[in-house]
Motif scaffolding. Structure first.
Motif, PDB file in Angstrom:
ATOM      1  N   LYS A   1      14.442   4.801 -16.564  1.00 21.25           N
ATOM      2  CA  LYS A   1      13.337   3.833 -16.522  1.00 21.25           C
ATOM      3  C   LYS A   1      12.832   3.701 -15.087  1.00 21.25           C
ATOM      4  CE  LYS A   1      14.036   2.318 -20.797  1.00 21.25           C
ATOM      5  NZ  LYS A   1      13.662   3.289 -21.750  1.00 21.25           N
ATOM      6  N   PRO A   2      11.587   3.234 -14.897  1.00 23.43           N
ATOM      7  CA  PRO A   2      11.093   2.973 -13.548  1.00 23.43           C
ATOM      8  C   PRO A   2      11.937   1.899 -12.854  1.00 23.43           C
ATOM      9  CG  PRO A   2       9.284   2.987 -15.112  1.00 23.43           C
ATOM     10  CD  PRO A   2      10.559   2.996 -15.918  1.00 23.43           C
ATOM     11  N   ALA A   3      12.325   2.164 -11.608  1.00 20.65           N
ATOM     12  CA  ALA A   3      13.122   1.213 -10.831  1.00 20.65           C
ATOM     13  C   ALA A   3      12.303   0.568  -9.724  1.00 20.65           C
ATOM     14  CB  ALA A   3      14.340   1.912 -10.230  1.00 20.65           C
ATOM     15  N   ALA A   4      11.342   1.293  -9.177  1.00 18.49           N
ATOM     16  CA  ALA A   4      10.497   0.783  -8.094  1.00 18.49           C
ATOM     17  C   ALA A   4       9.281   1.686  -7.963  1.00 18.49           C
ATOM     18  CB  ALA A   4      11.270   0.742  -6.774  1.00 18.49           C
ATOM     19  N   GLU A   5       8.277   1.186  -7.260  1.00 15.86           N
ATOM     20  CA  GLU A   5       7.085   1.976  -6.943  1.00 15.86           C
ATOM     21  C   GLU A   5       6.869   1.898  -5.437  1.00 15.86           C
ATOM     22  OE1 GLU A   5       3.641   1.654  -9.624  1.00 15.86           O
ATOM     23  OE2 GLU A   5       4.781   0.075 -10.648  1.00 15.86           O
ATOM     24  N   ILE A   6       6.578   3.039  -4.830  1.00 15.56           N
ATOM     25  CA  ILE A   6       6.277   3.074  -3.405  1.00 15.56           C
ATOM     26  C   ILE A   6       4.865   3.598  -3.185  1.00 15.56           C
ATOM     27  CG2 ILE A   6       8.706   3.222  -2.723  1.00 15.56           C
ATOM     28  CD1 ILE A   6       8.293   6.220  -2.209  1.00 15.56           C
ATOM     29  N   TYR A   7       4.329   3.289  -2.022  1.00 16.25           N
ATOM     30  CA  TYR A   7       2.947   3.598  -1.665  1.00 16.25           C
ATOM     31  C   TYR A   7       1.982   2.977  -2.672  1.00 16.25           C
ATOM     32  CZ  TYR A   7       4.410   6.191   2.327  1.00 16.25           C
ATOM     33  OH  TYR A   7       4.961   6.503   3.539  1.00 16.25           O
ATOM     34  N   GLY A   8       2.292   1.741  -3.042  1.00 16.23           N
ATOM     35  CA  GLY A   8       1.414   1.002  -3.947  1.00 16.23           C
ATOM     36  C   GLY A   8       0.005   0.861  -3.406  1.00 16.23           C
TER      37      GLY A   8
ATOM     38  N   GLY B   1      -6.811   2.629  -9.060  1.00 16.14           N
ATOM     39  CA  GLY B   1      -7.198   1.317  -9.556  1.00 16.14           C
ATOM     40  C   GLY B   1      -6.922   1.075 -11.033  1.00 16.14           C
ATOM     41  N   TRP B   2      -6.867   2.117 -11.837  1.00 19.16           N
ATOM     42  CA  TRP B   2      -6.654   1.946 -13.273  1.00 19.16           C
ATOM     43  C   TRP B   2      -5.181   1.989 -13.684  1.00 19.16           C
ATOM     44  CZ3 TRP B   2      -4.204   6.370 -14.632  1.00 19.16           C
ATOM     45  CH2 TRP B   2      -4.512   7.527 -13.912  1.00 19.16           C
ATOM     46  N   GLU B   3      -4.278   2.244 -12.714  1.00 14.25           N
ATOM     47  CA  GLU B   3      -2.854   2.294 -13.032  1.00 14.25           C
ATOM     48  C   GLU B   3      -2.270   0.887 -13.056  1.00 14.25           C
ATOM     49  OE1 GLU B   3      -0.457   5.768 -11.341  1.00 14.25           O
ATOM     50  OE2 GLU B   3      -1.959   5.309  -9.807  1.00 14.25           O
ATOM     51  N   LYS B   4      -1.416   0.636 -14.028  1.00 18.90           N
ATOM     52  CA  LYS B   4      -0.739  -0.655 -14.119  1.00 18.90           C
ATOM     53  C   LYS B   4       0.603  -0.597 -13.397  1.00 18.90           C
ATOM     54  CE  LYS B   4      -2.660  -2.071 -18.601  1.00 18.90           C
ATOM     55  NZ  LYS B   4      -3.941  -2.180 -18.124  1.00 18.90           N
ATOM     56  N   GLU B   5       0.988  -1.696 -12.774  1.00 19.36           N
ATOM     57  CA  GLU B   5       2.283  -1.796 -12.118  1.00 19.36           C
ATOM     58  C   GLU B   5       3.369  -1.850 -13.191  1.00 19.36           C
ATOM     59  OE1 GLU B   5       4.308  -4.418  -8.585  1.00 19.36           O
ATOM     60  OE2 GLU B   5       2.955  -5.442  -9.956  1.00 19.36           O
ATOM     61  N   VAL B   6       4.432  -1.052 -13.018  1.00 23.27           N
ATOM     62  CA  VAL B   6       5.517  -1.017 -14.001  1.00 23.27           C
ATOM     63  C   VAL B   6       6.872  -1.391 -13.405  1.00 23.27           C
ATOM     64  CG1 VAL B   6       4.353   0.635 -15.511  1.00 23.27           C
ATOM     65  CG2 VAL B   6       5.892   1.467 -13.720  1.00 23.27           C
ATOM     66  N   ALA B   7       6.953  -1.546 -12.090  1.00 24.17           N
ATOM     67  CA  ALA B   7       8.202  -1.912 -11.421  1.00 24.17           C
ATOM     68  C   ALA B   7       7.844  -2.584 -10.098  1.00 24.17           C
ATOM     69  CB  ALA B   7       9.066  -0.682 -11.181  1.00 24.17           C
ATOM     70  N   GLN B   8       8.847  -3.157  -9.431  1.00 18.23           N
ATOM     71  CA  GLN B   8       8.599  -3.769  -8.127  1.00 18.23           C
ATOM     72  C   GLN B   8       7.909  -2.747  -7.232  1.00 18.23           C
ATOM     73  OE1 GLN B   8      12.072  -5.006  -5.912  1.00 18.23           O
ATOM     74  NE2 GLN B   8      10.841  -6.040  -4.380  1.00 18.23           N
ATOM     75  N   THR B   9       6.826  -3.173  -6.599  1.00 19.24           N
ATOM     76  CA  THR B   9       6.014  -2.253  -5.813  1.00 19.24           C
ATOM     77  C   THR B   9       6.046  -2.613  -4.333  1.00 19.24           C
ATOM     78  OG1 THR B   9       4.542  -1.921  -7.705  1.00 19.24           O
ATOM     79  CG2 THR B   9       3.672  -1.331  -5.551  1.00 19.24           C
ATOM     80  N   PHE B  10       6.121  -1.570  -3.517  1.00 15.05           N
ATOM     81  CA  PHE B  10       6.069  -1.695  -2.068  1.00 15.05           C
ATOM     82  C   PHE B  10       4.809  -1.011  -1.593  1.00 15.05           C
ATOM     83  CE2 PHE B  10      10.455  -1.810  -3.399  1.00 15.05           C
ATOM     84  CZ  PHE B  10      10.940  -2.922  -2.735  1.00 15.05           C
ATOM     85  N   GLU B  11       4.109  -1.600  -0.617  1.00 13.09           N
ATOM     86  CA  GLU B  11       2.853  -1.031  -0.112  1.00 13.09           C
ATOM     87  C   GLU B  11       3.064   0.382   0.433  1.00 13.09           C
ATOM     88  OE1 GLU B  11      -0.562  -2.283  -0.129  1.00 13.09           O
ATOM     89  OE2 GLU B  11       0.582  -3.167  -1.765  1.00 13.09           O
ATOM     90  N   THR B  12       4.139   0.579   1.161  1.00 13.80           N
ATOM     91  CA  THR B  12       4.504   1.936   1.623  1.00 13.80           C
ATOM     92  C   THR B  12       5.915   2.213   1.122  1.00 13.80           C
ATOM     93  OG1 THR B  12       5.163   1.092   3.793  1.00 13.80           O
ATOM     94  CG2 THR B  12       2.933   1.984   3.616  1.00 13.80           C
ATOM     95  N   THR B  13       6.910   1.976   1.960  1.00 18.09           N
ATOM     96  CA  THR B  13       8.304   2.162   1.549  1.00 18.09           C
ATOM     97  C   THR B  13       9.028   0.827   1.655  1.00 18.09           C
ATOM     98  OG1 THR B  13       8.938   2.812   3.789  1.00 18.09           O
ATOM     99  CG2 THR B  13       8.364   4.582   2.261  1.00 18.09           C
ATOM    100  N   PRO B  14      10.163   0.686   0.970  1.00 13.43           N
ATOM    101  CA  PRO B  14      10.904  -0.586   1.079  1.00 13.43           C
ATOM    102  C   PRO B  14      11.353  -0.830   2.518  1.00 13.43           C
ATOM    103  CG  PRO B  14      11.750   0.745  -0.721  1.00 13.43           C
ATOM    104  CD  PRO B  14      10.797   1.607   0.047  1.00 13.43           C
ATOM    105  N   PRO B  15      11.471  -2.087   2.901  1.00 11.54           N
ATOM    106  CA  PRO B  15      11.974  -2.372   4.248  1.00 11.54           C
ATOM    107  C   PRO B  15      13.407  -1.849   4.418  1.00 11.54           C
ATOM    108  CG  PRO B  15      11.634  -4.404   2.987  1.00 11.54           C
ATOM    109  CD  PRO B  15      11.201  -3.276   2.144  1.00 11.54           C
TER     110      PRO B  15
END
Length: 141
Positions: free
Chosen positions: A114-121, A126-140
């Motif tokens: 399953k999706p665990a996270a999203e990076i480079y959010g 624009g038409w993609e839906k968020e499916v996991a915790q998203t980070f603008e670039t990479t996690p801190p």
């Protein structure tokens, strides 16, 4: 820890990856480089120790290198026959690799992960839906 099997499109390259429980999920990458290399809106990956990947067939992989956001090299390893990218090795993470988890095939394509996270959010279409915790670039760090 669980073992997962993967293979490229043509079957000339096969591998086994050992994933800890916390690694058993896809990290969706929306960066523009992943879009260009894959021809899709994102890739499915996981960061694992390099020692957790064993190429079992087709060890002579091709290599393509580009500069990542850090300015350091990102080395893409792929099947020389069908050009499926197996994993990427980033100079900024010397002991780890970025495994293409969609290529794990235990129980179907993507191994049921399953999706665990999203990076480079910030680069998500624009038409993609968020499916996991998203980070603008990479996690801190």
């Amino acid at each position: 820890m669980s073992s997962f099997n993967g293979k490229c499109h043509c079957g000339n390259t096969e591998w086994t990856a050992e994933l800890n429980q916390e690694e058993q999920g896809h990290i969706l990458c929306h960066c523009d480089t992943c879009k260009l290399l894959s021809g899709s809106p994102y890739t499915l990956n996981q960061i694992i120790p390099q020692t957790a990947l064993k190429i079992t067939k087709g060890r002579d992989l091709g290599k393509y290198t580009y500069k990542g956001d850090s300015g350091n090299g990102v080395h893409c390893y792929y099947c020389k026959t069908c050009t499926t990218h197996v994993y990427h090795k980033q100079d900024v993470m010397p002991d780890n690799i970025v495994l293409r988890t969609i290529l794990l095939h235990d129980g179907g394509l993507g191994a049921g992960l399953k999706p665990a996270a999203e990076i480079y959010g910030k680069a998500r279409l624009g038409w993609e839906k968020e499916v996991a915790q998203t980070f603008e670039t990479t996690p801190p760090s």
